[in-house]
Structures are given as structure tokens and as C-alpha cells.
Enzyme design. Structure first.
Site, mmCIF file in Angstrom:
data_model
loop_
_atom_site.group_PDB
_atom_site.id
_atom_site.type_symbol
_atom_site.label_atom_id
_atom_site.label_comp_id
_atom_site.label_asym_id
_atom_site.label_seq_id
_atom_site.Cartn_x
_atom_site.Cartn_y
_atom_site.Cartn_z
ATOM 1 N N GLU A 1 0.800 -1.243 0.000
ATOM 2 C CA GLU A 1 0.000 0.000 0.000
ATOM 3 C C GLU A 1 0.828 1.286 0.000
ATOM 4 O O GLU A 1 0.570 2.200 0.780
ATOM 5 C CB GLU A 1 -0.966 -0.004 1.195
ATOM 6 C CG GLU A 1 -1.905 -1.189 1.193
ATOM 7 C CD GLU A 1 -2.875 -1.179 2.374
ATOM 8 O OE1 GLU A 1 -2.686 -0.390 3.299
ATOM 9 O OE2 GLU A 1 -3.828 -1.982 2.349
ATOM 10 N N GLU B 1 -6.230 -10.775 -1.418
ATOM 11 C CA GLU B 1 -7.084 -10.540 -0.238
ATOM 12 C C GLU B 1 -8.545 -10.435 -0.646
ATOM 13 O O GLU B 1 -9.296 -9.587 -0.136
ATOM 14 C CB GLU B 1 -6.653 -9.262 0.504
ATOM 15 C CG GLU B 1 -5.182 -9.239 0.867
ATOM 16 C CD GLU B 1 -4.767 -7.989 1.642
ATOM 17 O OE1 GLU B 1 -5.628 -7.236 2.129
ATOM 18 O OE2 GLU B 1 -3.545 -7.775 1.758
ATOM 19 N N HIS C 1 -10.359 -6.007 -2.563
ATOM 20 C CA HIS C 1 -11.474 -5.820 -1.621
ATOM 21 C C HIS C 1 -12.552 -5.029 -2.365
ATOM 22 O O HIS C 1 -12.438 -3.824 -2.550
ATOM 23 C CB HIS C 1 -11.011 -5.033 -0.391
ATOM 24 C CG HIS C 1 -9.975 -5.729 0.419
ATOM 25 N ND1 HIS C 1 -10.249 -6.882 1.131
ATOM 26 C CD2 HIS C 1 -8.669 -5.455 0.639
ATOM 27 C CE1 HIS C 1 -9.147 -7.267 1.756
ATOM 28 N NE2 HIS C 1 -8.179 -6.426 1.477
ATOM 29 N N ASP D 1 -12.271 -10.205 -1.175
ATOM 30 C CA ASP D 1 -13.605 -10.290 -0.576
ATOM 31 C C ASP D 1 -14.516 -9.363 -1.366
ATOM 32 O O ASP D 1 -14.057 -8.371 -1.939
ATOM 33 C CB ASP D 1 -13.642 -10.034 0.931
ATOM 34 C CG ASP D 1 -12.936 -8.777 1.396
ATOM 35 O OD1 ASP D 1 -12.769 -7.828 0.595
ATOM 36 O OD2 ASP D 1 -12.552 -8.728 2.579
ATOM 37 N N ASN E 1 2.169 -5.249 -3.146
ATOM 38 C CA ASN E 1 0.756 -5.559 -2.893
ATOM 39 C C ASN E 1 -0.015 -4.270 -2.633
ATOM 40 O O ASN E 1 0.455 -3.400 -1.890
ATOM 41 C CB ASN E 1 0.682 -6.468 -1.650
ATOM 42 C CG ASN E 1 -0.675 -7.095 -1.412
ATOM 43 O OD1 ASN E 1 -1.216 -7.757 -2.308
ATOM 44 N ND2 ASN E 1 -1.227 -6.922 -0.219
HETATM 45 C C1 XIL Z 1 -6.620 -6.238 8.133
HETATM 46 C C2 XIL Z 1 -6.977 -7.399 9.043
HETATM 47 O O1 XIL Z 1 -7.891 -8.240 8.359
HETATM 48 C C3 XIL Z 1 -7.614 -6.883 10.329
HETATM 49 O O2 XIL Z 1 -7.793 -7.944 11.256
HETATM 50 C C4 XIL Z 1 -6.729 -5.792 10.946
HETATM 51 O O3 XIL Z 1 -7.401 -5.227 12.070
HETATM 52 C C5 XIL Z 1 -6.402 -4.716 9.952
HETATM 53 O O4 XIL Z 1 -5.800 -5.298 8.801
HETATM 54 N N1 XIL Z 1 -5.165 -4.644 3.520
HETATM 55 C C6 XIL Z 1 -4.177 -5.472 4.011
HETATM 56 C C7 XIL Z 1 -4.452 -6.343 5.190
HETATM 57 O O5 XIL Z 1 -3.102 -5.569 3.412
HETATM 58 O O6 XIL Z 1 -3.318 -6.515 5.998
HETATM 59 C C8 XIL Z 1 -5.594 -5.787 6.010
HETATM 60 O O7 XIL Z 1 -5.893 -6.740 7.024
HETATM 61 C C9 XIL Z 1 -6.795 -5.499 5.141
HETATM 62 C C10 XIL Z 1 -6.470 -4.452 4.111
#
Ligand code: XIL
Length: 302
Positions: free
Chosen positions: A127, A235, A206, A237, A169
Site C-alpha cells: 500500500e 485478499e 477488496h 472479498d 501488494n
Molecule cells: C486487516 C486485518 O484483516 C484486520 O484484522 C486488521 O485489524 C487490519 O488489517 N489490507 C491489508 C491487510 O493488506 O493486511 C488488512 O488486514 C486489510 C487491508
């Protein structure tokens, strides 16, 4: 295949999930996780605040628990994440300049060395770009150490664990026309041109109504792959339910399968009730562990 991991393996891909260490005592959770997934990401346990809570005092117990669970069940591990502006321990949040640069590189070296040989792919940097139309780097204490902090992190990771794939990422990099997507593309193109070690790009993916699965998602994946890196959906969802959600999961899987260098897909949790999202139902299993329409659509598309 009758499971996500078996179906993905038919085309040489993996199918993964994030695992939370505190849920490993929940047998309903581990039964699904063990059956369906063959790539494991620690949801929080390998982040900077977890692995180096005090400067130069490393804490690997929680990360090791997840890596050991994965490896003892025959699964591979994505390492997440070595350098990030978020979830920094307090000592790092308060650092700047050359002291922070050295501390960040020490962190990368120590953690990648601890897990050397056990990690399929590392999210070396997470990020690092801004949202919106600027295409600029995100302002952070790491960015303020100098624009070359990302390549310095990648070089340190390569030296520490030469056999792991090294990934950049990010999120909101799915739409090919977005400035952030183009900025990451230019970073990767520059790294490849100059021989900075990078092997893969992770697309967090996401998705929700504000940030839907873009129509040009496959173009994004194939364009990055054409630079000579693997791409991974890291990741996933997708907010929603029923047929609409199932259709979106199908589109994501179809986009990955259409790109030979899209080597795997990971969802960010097992059941809806395990999701980091405060509300909503973004995952493939409901809170009772039942397969949702999104699960069936995903399985059938693999
Ligand atoms: C999130 C986790 O799922 C949570 O449990 C935590 O409180 C915050 O981080 N991008 C990412 C992940 O790269 O590490 C994040 O994970 C979600 C967004």
C-alpha cells in the site's frame, strides 16, 4: 475438483485464505480451512507490530503458529507484510529519516531471514501509493526516508530469502484506468528495466459498491503480467449476497484463469463472521460454515 484447492490445482494455481491465529482452536474453522485452501496468509501475525514489538526484539510465536499449522497440513504460505505504513509498532511510528530507513531494512532482513525457505511469496511492500487521481506515493514516515525506500526493501528481501517470490501488494489497483493502477504499473516497469528484484504484484481486491469488480480487471492483470511478473489476487472479498455476489466472484476467477501468469487467488478469511469487515457478508462461507452461492460459482469457474 470438489474443493477450491483441488479445482485451482487443475490449472496449476493455488487457492488460499487469510488465517487468524486465535481462530485455530475453532475446529469448525480449521476443518473448512484445511479442506478448501492450500495457500495461507497470516491475517495479522506477520505484520511489523507483531514481529518486532520492540526495536530489535523479534517476536515470532504468533507467526510461527500459523506457518507451522500451514506446513504441517501441506500448505504453502504467503508472507504479509515486511514494509507498510500501517500496523507499525509504536517505536517505528515515532522514527524518521536515516534511523527509520535502517530500522526498516533491519526488519525486512531479520523477518525474511527467520522465515527463509518457508515462504512462497512475500508482500515486501504494502500500500505505498495514494488513492485518487494523483498517482503519487502515499505520504508516510517510510516515504519520507526517500523515494527509493521501496527498492531498498526489495533488495534486502532478496538478499535474505533468495528463493521467495517478492511481491508489491496494494488495493484500488484493479481498474486499469485508475491513476493508482498506472502508478504501480510504472513502478514495476521501472524495477524490471533497472533490475530491481520483483517477481509478482498482489491485487488485494477488496470489492464493494464503492469499488466494484472493474470491467477491465482482466486487462489490468494481463498488462502487469506482460511486464514479466506473476500476478496474484491476494485478499479477495466482495460485499453482497446471493446471485449478484456469486457473479462477481465468478468474474474475478475467470479474469485470473484467462491470464497464465495469474498464479493464484486468496480470499481474506473463511466465513463471513471471520471477515475484517465490520458488517456484511463478503466471503464464501456463511457464519455456520455453509457454502454460499459465491462458493459454488467460484468452484465451478476454477
Ligand atoms: C486487516 C486485518 O484483516 C484486520 O484484522 C486488521 O485489524 C487490519 O488489517 N489490507 C491489508 C491487510 O493488506 O493486511 C488488512 O488486514 C486489510 C487491508
Amino acid at each position: 475438483g470438489s474443493t477450491l484447492q483441488a479445482a485451482a490445482a487443475e490449472s496449476g494455481r493455488y487457492f488460499g485464505t487469510a488465517i487468524a491465529g486465535f481462530r485455530l482452536s475453532d475446529s469448525a474453522y480449521t476443518t473448512i480451512a484445511n479442506r478448501e485452501f492450500n495457500m495461507i496468509t497470516a491475517e495479522n501475525e506477520m505484520k511489523i507490530d507483531a514481529t518486532e514489538p520492540n526495536q530489535n526484539q523479534f517476536s515470532y510465536g504468533a507467526g510461527d503458529q500459523i506457518v507451522n499449522w500451514a506446513r504441517s497440513n501441506g500448505k504453502q504460505v504467503r508472507g504479509h507484510t515486511l514494509a507498510w505504513h500501517s500496523q507499525q509498532p509504536g517505536w517505528m511510528q515515532n522514527m524518521s529519516g536515516s534511523a527509520l530507513r535502517s530500522a526498516m531494512l533491519n526488519h525486512v532482513t531479520q523477518v525474511a531471514t527467520h522465515y527463509r525457505g518457508q515462504i512462497h511469496s512475500w508482500d515486501v511492500v504494502n500500500e505505498a501509493f495514494q488513492d485518487g487521481s494523483s498517482g503519487a506515493r502515499r505520504d508516510s514516515n517510510l516515504q519520507r526516508t526517500g523515494n527509493d525506500w521501496i527498492e531498498a526493501a526489495f533488495r534486502a528481501a532478496r538478499a535474505a530469502d533468495p528463493n521467495a517470490k517478492l511481491c508489491y501488494n496494494d488495493y484500488n489497483t484493479d481498474d486499469w484506468t485508475h491513476a493508482k493502477t498506472q502508478a504501480v504499473y510504472n513502478l514495476v516497469r521501472d524495477f524490471k528495466a533497472r533490475g530491481v528484484p520483483i517477481d509478482c504484484v498482489g491485487f488485494q481486491s477488496h470489492f464493494n459498491s464503492q469499488s466494484p469488480v472493474p470491467g477491465n480487471y482482466q486487462t489490468t492483470l494481463s498488462s502487469f503480467a506482460a511486464l514479466g511478473v506473476d500476478v496474484q489476487i491476494t485478499e479477495l472479498d466482495i460485499e453482497g449476497s446471493g446471485t449478484a455476489q456469486a457473479d462477481n466472484y465468478r468474474r474475478v476467477v475467470q479474469a485470473c484463469l484467462a491470464v497464465s501468469r495469474c498464479t493464484g487467488i486468496s480470499v481474506w478469511g473463511v466465513r463471513d463472521t471471520d471477515s475484517w469487515r465490520a458488517s456484511g457478508t463478503p466471503l464464501l462461507f456463511d457464519g455456520n460454515g455453509n457454502k454460499k452461492p459465491a462458493y459454488t460459482a467460484t468452484l465451478n469457474a476454477l
